[in-house]
Write an enzyme that holds these catalytic residues in place. Structure first.
Site, short mmCIF file in Angstrom:
data_model
loop_
_atom_site.label_atom_id
_atom_site.label_comp_id
_atom_site.label_asym_id
_atom_site.label_seq_id
_atom_site.Cartn_x
_atom_site.Cartn_y
_atom_site.Cartn_z
N HIS A 61 -2.45 -9.44 -4.43
CA HIS A 61 -0.97 -9.07 -3.78
C HIS A 61 -0.49 -10.30 -3.01
O HIS A 61 -0.94 -11.19 -2.79
CB HIS A 61 -1.43 -7.86 -2.60
N LYS A 118 -1.86 -15.50 5.34
CA LYS A 118 -3.07 -14.74 6.20
C LYS A 118 -4.18 -15.26 6.48
O LYS A 118 -4.52 -16.57 5.76
CB LYS A 118 -3.30 -13.64 4.95
N TYR A 140 -7.40 -8.81 8.12
CA TYR A 140 -6.46 -9.69 7.61
C TYR A 140 -5.53 -9.80 9.12
O TYR A 140 -5.26 -8.90 9.50
CB TYR A 140 -5.44 -9.09 6.55
N ASP A 149 -2.56 -1.82 -8.85
CA ASP A 149 -3.29 -2.87 -9.32
C ASP A 149 -3.58 -3.13 -10.85
O ASP A 149 -3.46 -4.03 -11.42
CB ASP A 149 -4.80 -3.20 -8.37
#
Length: 181
Positions: free
Chosen positions: A62, A72, A132, A170
């Site tokens: 992603h 991140k 995250y 996904d």
């Protein structure tokens, strides 16, 4: 806090200094000033996300595109995951390369993933809680993805394809050559 370079440009492993005694342990999870001094990268984060998954769940690859791109800082709070970053910046010397590292509740290692990278992880323990920190707010219209098992990337997820539990998004993500990033 120790910061180690990975083989990918601008992507770093962060290892905390842990102070332990008979009461337990203490460590500084993140220090923006130290991070910026050691890497030259922006360490200001505006959004924290947490996910919980069971063994075999594979989330990725992603990214957020354009003005909503996100750096991140990721860690595993419970269990074990195999965390993967892919450099999708076409002007980068490490474009199209990936790096993986095992993140666990025990090792307390974090991975800093800069803007322009794809990111994903597979769960190696019975369950895992994953954190995250993001330097930009999520924007649904800016989502991008790359197929987790793309042949050009050839990522080792540390679980078999038959064990991977995927979302529909996904499973149907475009390939690396399709440039959805």
């Amino acid at each position: 806090m120790k910061i180690k370079e990975t083989p990918l440009k601008d992507c770093y492993i962060i290892e905390p200094t842990i102070f332990e005694d008979d009461r337990g342990y203490f460590f500084e999870k993140f220090n923006e000033k130290k991070f910026e001094e050691l890497t030259g990268m922006n360490g200001h984060f505006v959004q924290d996300n947490i996910s919980k998954s069971s063994y075999g769940v594979l989330r990725g690859l992603h990214l957020q595109k354009g003005e909503h791109a996100q750096a991140k800082l990721v860690s595993c709070l419970e269990g074990r995951v195999w965390d993967v970053a892919v450099d999708l910046r076409e002007d980068s010397p490490t474009f199209g390369k990936w790096f993986g590292v095992e993140l666990t509740a025990e090792n307390k290692v974090q991975l800093y993933i800069p803007r322009g990278f794809g990111h994903g992880f597979s769960v190696l323990s019975e369950t895992a809680v994953f954190a995250y920190k993001c330097d930009n707010f999520y924007n649904k219209e800016s989502e991008g993805s790359v197929k987790y098992n793309d042949e050009d990337l050839n990522i080792d997820w540390k679980i078999g394809n038959d064990e991977a539990i995927l979302s529909e998004k996904d499973e149907n993500a475009p390939g690396f050559k399709d440039r959805n990033f």
